[in-house]
Motif scaffolding. Sequence first.
Motif, mmCIF file in Angstrom:
data_model
loop_
_atom_site.group_PDB
_atom_site.id
_atom_site.type_symbol
_atom_site.label_atom_id
_atom_site.label_comp_id
_atom_site.label_asym_id
_atom_site.label_seq_id
_atom_site.Cartn_x
_atom_site.Cartn_y
_atom_site.Cartn_z
ATOM 1 N N LEU A 21 0.829 -1.204 0.000
ATOM 2 C CA LEU A 21 0.000 0.000 0.000
ATOM 3 C C LEU A 21 0.860 1.249 0.000
ATOM 4 O O LEU A 21 1.769 1.370 0.818
ATOM 5 N N ALA A 22 0.571 2.189 -0.903
ATOM 6 C CA ALA A 22 1.129 3.533 -0.802
ATOM 7 C C ALA A 22 0.065 4.391 -0.125
ATOM 8 O O ALA A 22 -1.094 4.387 -0.548
ATOM 9 N N VAL A 23 0.442 5.089 0.933
ATOM 10 C CA VAL A 23 -0.533 5.848 1.720
ATOM 11 C C VAL A 23 -0.085 7.294 1.827
ATOM 12 O O VAL A 23 1.042 7.586 2.230
ATOM 13 N N GLY A 24 -0.972 8.211 1.464
ATOM 14 C CA GLY A 24 -0.660 9.631 1.515
ATOM 15 C C GLY A 24 -0.690 10.165 2.930
ATOM 16 O O GLY A 24 -1.085 9.492 3.882
ATOM 17 N N GLY A 25 -0.257 11.413 3.066
ATOM 18 C CA GLY A 25 -0.249 12.060 4.373
ATOM 19 C C GLY A 25 1.153 12.395 4.835
ATOM 20 O O GLY A 25 2.143 11.828 4.380
ATOM 21 N N PHE A 26 1.216 13.331 5.756
ATOM 22 C CA PHE A 26 2.476 13.779 6.361
ATOM 23 C C PHE A 26 2.131 14.204 7.772
ATOM 24 O O PHE A 26 1.409 15.178 7.967
ATOM 25 N N GLY A 27 2.621 13.444 8.770
ATOM 26 C CA GLY A 27 2.172 13.727 10.128
ATOM 27 C C GLY A 27 0.688 13.431 10.227
ATOM 28 O O GLY A 27 0.247 12.307 9.966
ATOM 29 N N LEU A 28 -0.109 14.442 10.564
ATOM 30 C CA LEU A 28 -1.560 14.284 10.612
ATOM 31 C C LEU A 28 -2.259 15.026 9.480
ATOM 32 O O LEU A 28 -3.481 15.106 9.455
ATOM 33 N N SER A 29 -1.492 15.558 8.540
ATOM 34 C CA SER A 29 -2.065 16.363 7.460
ATOM 35 C C SER A 29 -2.296 15.528 6.203
ATOM 36 O O SER A 29 -1.381 14.876 5.697
ATOM 37 N N GLY A 30 -3.530 15.537 5.713
ATOM 38 C CA GLY A 30 -3.840 14.842 4.471
ATOM 39 C C GLY A 30 -3.849 13.335 4.590
ATOM 40 O O GLY A 30 -3.652 12.633 3.593
ATOM 41 N N VAL A 31 -4.079 12.817 5.777
ATOM 42 C CA VAL A 31 -4.084 11.367 5.990
ATOM 43 C C VAL A 31 -5.461 10.800 5.627
ATOM 44 O O VAL A 31 -6.486 11.330 6.069
ATOM 45 N N PRO A 32 -5.522 9.721 4.857
ATOM 46 C CA PRO A 32 -6.816 9.105 4.513
ATOM 47 C C PRO A 32 -7.372 8.302 5.685
ATOM 48 O O PRO A 32 -7.452 7.074 5.665
ATOM 49 N N GLU A 33 -7.765 9.013 6.730
ATOM 50 C CA GLU A 33 -8.181 8.394 7.984
ATOM 51 C C GLU A 33 -9.341 7.415 7.810
ATOM 52 O O GLU A 33 -9.362 6.336 8.405
ATOM 53 N N VAL A 34 -10.317 7.793 7.000
ATOM 54 C CA VAL A 34 -11.529 6.978 6.868
ATOM 55 C C VAL A 34 -11.215 5.663 6.154
ATOM 56 O O VAL A 34 -11.685 4.594 6.556
ATOM 57 N N LEU A 35 -10.406 5.728 5.123
ATOM 58 C CA LEU A 35 -10.031 4.510 4.406
ATOM 59 C C LEU A 35 -9.168 3.600 5.268
ATOM 60 O O LEU A 35 -9.317 2.378 5.250
ATOM 61 N N VAL A 36 -8.243 4.184 6.021
ATOM 62 C CA VAL A 36 -7.390 3.380 6.902
ATOM 63 C C VAL A 36 -8.237 2.686 7.963
ATOM 64 O O VAL A 36 -8.057 1.492 8.252
#
Length: 251
Positions: A21-36
């Motif tokens: 899996l490639a997962v976007g985000g940096f720290g807590l910014s732009g993280v695909p929280e719902v999909l994770v």
Amino acid sequence: MNKVRGSAAEAVADIPSGASLAVGGFGLSGVPEVLVRALYEQGASGLEVVSNNCGVNGRGLGVLLAAGRIARVTGSYVGENKEFARQYLAGELEVELTPQGTLAERLRAGGAGIPAFYTPAGVGTQVAGGGLPWRYASDGSVAVTSPPKEIRTFRGRPHVLEHGITTDFALVRAWRGDRHGNLVFRKAAANFNPLAAMAGGITVAEVEELLEPGELSPDEVHVPGIFVQRVVELTAGQADDKRIEKRTVRA
């Protein structure tokens, strides 16, 4: 052409155990929280994750990590995730640390069909020469180390060969997206998201605002729909759930 799925659970239902899996985000910014979170509830394990960092305790990829669902991480930053550090040092998790800019270019190259490239970043260190601990044994000894990489000189300066990254799936978060999968990211939330979206064989995007085809100007699209296979529209509450990693206020 309508790539919208009815729910995050539906969008990640076919991600198998052992998938990359490639997962976007940096720290807590732009993280695909719902999909994770949906992937956590789905139950896939033994995942090989490529992401700048592995979330924080209780948020983002940290949820999968704490549940023991991640077997390997390729990233550039351990950060303040104590569970990440604990699993790595205890030999429970394999970690390939790579320079942040190199990681970004490896994802972009993979998505663009470029198998490898040369960069001066890491020359003269274990990144190039090998020997970085990838996995520790339970007794604290090093069980697996990184191999040495090819070095070539260009214009009198040595460069190390790095390989592009592609993954089975990618999970990203966008500000706006349309039913064709065209995505727009907002400010710092762009970070690794466009690169992860390019690298995934099947890219799933959660979007804060879903638009109809034609409502996005081609000039504002950051990732064209050709890179995106599935889109999930977030609720207003999900879109607004944005944590601050370090809140600083006046005394």
